[in-house]
Write an enzyme that holds these catalytic residues in place. Structure first.
Site, PDB file in Angstrom:
ATOM      1  N   ASN A  25      25.693  24.833 -18.032  1.00  0.00           N
ATOM      2  CA  ASN A  25      24.255  25.042 -18.088  1.00  0.00           C
ATOM      3  C   ASN A  25      23.997  26.498 -18.471  1.00  0.00           C
ATOM      4  O   ASN A  25      24.928  27.239 -18.808  1.00  0.00           O
ATOM      5  CB  ASN A  25      23.594  24.676 -16.758  1.00  0.00           C
ATOM      6  CG  ASN A  25      24.126  25.500 -15.586  1.00  0.00           C
ATOM      7  OD1 ASN A  25      24.685  26.588 -15.766  1.00  0.00           O
ATOM      8  ND2 ASN A  25      23.971  24.981 -14.373  1.00  0.00           N
ATOM      9  N   ASP A 222      20.265  12.879 -14.864  1.00  0.00           N
ATOM     10  CA  ASP A 222      20.253  14.249 -14.361  1.00  0.00           C
ATOM     11  C   ASP A 222      19.573  15.190 -15.362  1.00  0.00           C
ATOM     12  O   ASP A 222      18.865  16.123 -14.967  1.00  0.00           O
ATOM     13  CB  ASP A 222      21.684  14.708 -14.076  1.00  0.00           C
ATOM     14  CG  ASP A 222      21.740  16.118 -13.510  1.00  0.00           C
ATOM     15  OD1 ASP A 222      21.223  16.327 -12.399  1.00  0.00           O
ATOM     16  OD2 ASP A 222      22.301  17.000 -14.178  1.00  0.00           O
TER      17      ASP A 222
END
Length: 357
Positions: A25, A222
Site C-alpha cells: 500500500n 478489501d
C-alpha cells in the site's frame, strides 16, 4: 529431492512468499487484501489435498475442490513489509461430514535481521465440491481428542447457524439490487462515501473449477472497503480486521460482479465498512438465491479500518452523520459488532513477542 518424499496426506501445509512492491500500500506495508488472498490460498491447498488423498490407483472417487464457505474474524495484528518473507501455516482443526475448519497463522520473517513476527490469524470453513458442483463427503479427522472433537462441533454448529441467507437491516435494496447507487450527500454521511467497483470475472481470475476463488473475492472487497474508508476519513486508511465473511453462492466465470461498500459505524478510532458482492448472471437462470431478475448476493463481509496520518500514526475518525432510521438501525448493529470485537480483543494475548531465529 524425490516427489515421493512429500507428505500429501497430512492435515497441515506451510507456504512461503517474498513480498514485493506489487503487494504494497502507500505506506510500504503489504496490502490487507493481498494477505487475505494468501490466507485463502493456503486454506484451499490443505483442504483440497485432505479431501483427495490418500487415493489408490483403483480408486474412482470424484475429484474434490474445496470451496470457501465462511471466514471467521481475521485479525491484522502487525503490519507486514515489502522485502519480508511471509510464512503461512494452514492446519485442519475439525471436520464435519461435509465441511472442514482450517486455522491459518501468518508470520513475517526479516531475512536480513532474522526476526519473525506473528502478523495475522484466521479461521476458514470449506465445503468440498465435485466438478458438477455436488457436495462431497469429508473423511473424519482422527487425530482429535474427544474434547477437541466436541469443541469443534460447537464451533461448527455456531458458524452453520450464523451463515444463513442475507437478512435485513443490513441487506436492504442497496445490498441486493443490481442498480448501483452513486456517491452523493454531505461530507461524513453514509451516501458520501458509497463505493462501487465493477469487475468482469475472466478465466484468469478463476481457479481450476472455473469459479472465482474466495481469496480473490476478499481481496477486491478489501479494496472497495479501503476506498470507502478513505472517502469518509479523507486520510489513508488500513485494514484492522475482517469480521465474519459469508459466501452464499458460487460466482462463475463470465459473471459481472458489483463490489459495494458503505460505512455503517464509527468509533473514535475506527470505522466499520459493510461490503457485498452482487452478481449479474448472463445467459443463465438461477432460481435458488435469486434476488432480482438476473442477480444475487454472492458474498458479504464487514471490515474494520483505522485512519492514519502521513507518518503512520492513528488519527481520530470523523463521526458518521446519520440521516434516516435505516442508517440508525445499521449503526446500532455496527455498535454491537464493535463492542463484540473489543471483548474478543480483551480475551486475546495483548502482547505478541518477536521471535528471533
Amino acid at each position: 529431492m524425490s516427489g515421493s518424499n512429500l507428505n500429501l496426506c497430512g492435515n497441515n501445509v506451510t507456504i512461503c512468499r517474498l513480498m514485493n512492491q506489487n503487494d504494497a500500500n502507500i505506506f510500504g506495508n503489504v496490502h490487507g487484501g493481498v494477505i487475505l488472498q494468501m490466507i485463502e490460498e493456503a486454506g484451499l491447498i490443505v483442504s483440497t489435498r485432505y479431501c483427495n488423498f490418500p487415493k489408490s490407483a483403483s480408486d474412482n472417487k470424484q475429484v474434490a475442490v474445496a470451496a470457501l464457505a465462511r471466514v471467521e474474524r481475521t485479525d491484522f495484528l502487525q503490519p507486514m513489509y515489502v522485502g519480508e518473507v511471509s510464512h503461512l501455516h494452514a492446519r485442519i482443526t475439525y471436520t464435519s461430514p461435509h465441511s472442514l475448519e482450517v486455522k491459518v497463522t501468518v508470520q513475517a520473517e526479516n531475512i536480513f535481521k532474522g526476526g519473525v513476527r506473528l502478523t495475522n490469524k484466521a479461521t476458514l470453513w470449506y465445503v468440498p465440491k465435485s466438478a458438477d458442483g455436488t457436495t462431497i463427503s469429508v473423511k473424519p479427522l482422527t487425530t482429535l481428542t474427544p474434547e477437541e472433537q466436541q469443541a469443534g462441533k460447537v464451533r461448527y454448529e455456531w458458524q452453520k447457524e450464523t451463515r444463513g441467507s442475507p437478512i435485513s437491516p443490513m441487506f436492504d435494496d442497496w445490498a441486493v439490487s443490481l442498480v448501483n447507487t452513486n456517491q452523493s450527500g454531505e461530507r461524513h454521511t453514509v451516501s458520501n462515501s458509497l463505493t462501487t467497483l465493477v469487475h468482469f470475472v475472466n478465466s484468469t481470475d478463476c481457479h481450476m473449477n472455473g469459479n472465482l476463488p474466495g481469496g480473490y473475492a476478499m481481496k477486491i472487497m478489501d479494496e472497495a472497503a479501503g476506498i470507502c474508508a478513505a472517502r469518509h476519513c479523507h486520510t489513508p486508511c488500513v485494514t484492522a480486521s475482517m469480521d465474519a465473511t459469508n459466501f452464499y453462492k458460487t460466482i462463475s466465470k463470465g459473471s459481472i460482479i458489483n463490489i459495494r461498500g458503505r460505512v455503517i459505524y464509527t468509533s473514535h478510532k475506527s470505522l466499520i465498512v459493510q461490503v457485498v458482492i452482487v452478481v449479474e448472471m448472463r445467459n443463465e437462470i438461477m432460481e435458488e438465491g435469486k434476488l432480482s431478475s438476473d442477480g444475487f448476493v454472492g458474498c458479504s463481509a464487514f471490515f474494520t479500518y483505522v485512519s492514519l496520518d502521513k507518518n503512520g500514526r492513528t488519527l481520530p475518525v470523523p463521526p458518521l452523520q446519520l440521516t434516516n432510521k435505516d442508517e440508525t438501525d445499521r449503526y446500532e448493529d455496527g455498535e454491537k459488532m464493535y463492542l463484540r470485537q473489543k471483548r474478543v480483543r480483551s480475551q486475546s494475548v495483548t502482547a505478541i513477542p518477536s521471535v528471533t531465529g
